[in-house]
Design a protein around this motif. Structure first.
Motif, mmCIF file in Angstrom:
data_model
loop_
_atom_site.group_PDB
_atom_site.id
_atom_site.type_symbol
_atom_site.label_atom_id
_atom_site.label_comp_id
_atom_site.label_asym_id
_atom_site.label_seq_id
_atom_site.Cartn_x
_atom_site.Cartn_y
_atom_site.Cartn_z
ATOM 1 N N UNK A 1 9.809 -20.511 16.647
ATOM 2 C CA UNK A 1 10.453 -21.269 17.707
ATOM 3 C C UNK A 1 10.396 -22.772 17.472
ATOM 4 N N UNK A 2 9.305 -23.278 16.932
ATOM 5 C CA UNK A 2 9.100 -24.712 16.870
ATOM 6 C C UNK A 2 10.093 -25.434 15.983
ATOM 7 N N UNK A 3 10.730 -24.721 15.060
ATOM 8 C CA UNK A 3 11.667 -25.391 14.157
ATOM 9 C C UNK A 3 13.113 -25.225 14.585
ATOM 10 N N UNK A 4 13.321 -24.512 15.667
ATOM 11 C CA UNK A 4 14.684 -24.180 16.067
ATOM 12 C C UNK A 4 15.294 -25.231 16.974
ATOM 13 N N UNK B 1 17.415 -30.545 30.020
ATOM 14 C CA UNK B 1 16.943 -29.486 29.141
ATOM 15 C C UNK B 1 15.547 -29.854 28.654
ATOM 16 N N UNK B 2 14.692 -28.843 28.549
ATOM 17 C CA UNK B 2 13.337 -29.068 28.050
ATOM 18 C C UNK B 2 12.866 -27.801 27.348
ATOM 19 N N UNK B 3 11.784 -27.928 26.595
ATOM 20 C CA UNK B 3 11.269 -26.773 25.879
ATOM 21 C C UNK B 3 9.756 -26.764 25.949
ATOM 22 N N UNK B 4 9.200 -25.574 25.952
ATOM 23 C CA UNK B 4 7.756 -25.371 25.898
ATOM 24 C C UNK B 4 7.501 -24.486 24.688
ATOM 25 N N UNK C 1 7.436 -20.387 23.889
ATOM 26 C CA UNK C 1 8.716 -19.982 23.284
ATOM 27 C C UNK C 1 9.837 -19.973 24.323
ATOM 28 N N UNK C 2 9.862 -20.989 25.147
ATOM 29 C CA UNK C 2 10.791 -21.022 26.268
ATOM 30 C C UNK C 2 11.545 -22.344 26.316
ATOM 31 N N UNK C 3 12.828 -22.244 26.632
ATOM 32 C CA UNK C 3 13.647 -23.423 26.882
ATOM 33 C C UNK C 3 14.156 -23.336 28.310
ATOM 34 N N UNK C 4 14.216 -24.477 28.974
ATOM 35 C CA UNK C 4 14.598 -24.533 30.370
ATOM 36 C C UNK C 4 15.847 -25.397 30.550
ATOM 37 N N UNK C 5 16.543 -25.137 31.637
ATOM 38 C CA UNK C 5 17.629 -26.005 32.059
ATOM 39 C C UNK C 5 17.476 -26.234 33.562
#
Length: 124
Positions: free
Chosen positions: A29-32, A69-72, A76-80
């Motif tokens: 996930x971290x490189x995506x 938009x944010x990511x954790x 392994x989660x992306x938020x909107x």
């Protein structure tokens, strides 16, 4: 095999807020690069927000200042986060993951902005 599962859609009145979540499995996930797209009835799917592996974000003009938009990476989660929603935001929202030039998609989650004060046009 990458799998994306969105959640958080629903029915909201104009001016309201919703937060969409997308959990990714089966990827590093971290490189995506991650993004959110939406598709309204009769229209093409459009990109509305994206976030790179280093946290750089971009937004489409219609949602600038209203969506975040944010990511954790630990989850392994992306938020909107969607604020000040408008009837024209009504669409199916899709999570996207871009990895080594290949796109992966979630199944989509419906967002409907409708309620008091929404103008309805009878096309008949």
């Amino acid at each position: 095999q990458v799998q994306l599962v969105e959640s958080g859609g629903g029915l909201v009145q104009p001016g309201g807020s919703l937060r969409l979540s997308c959990v990714a499995s089966g990827s590093i996930f971290t490189i995506d690069t991650l993004g959110w797209y939406r598709q309204a009835p009769g229209q093409q799917r459009e990109s509305i927000a994206g976030i790179t592996a280093v946290g750089t974000t971009h937004y489409a003009d219609p949602v600038k200042g209203r969506f975040t938009i944010s990511r954790d990476n630990a989850k392994n989660t992306v938020y909107l986060q969607m604020n000040s929603l408008k009837p024209e935001d009504t669409a199916v929202y899709y999570c996207n993951l871009l990895r080594f030039g290949r796109n992966y998609w979630g199944q989509g989650t419906q967002v409907t902005v409708w309620g008091q004060g929404t103008q309805v046009t009878d096309s008949s």
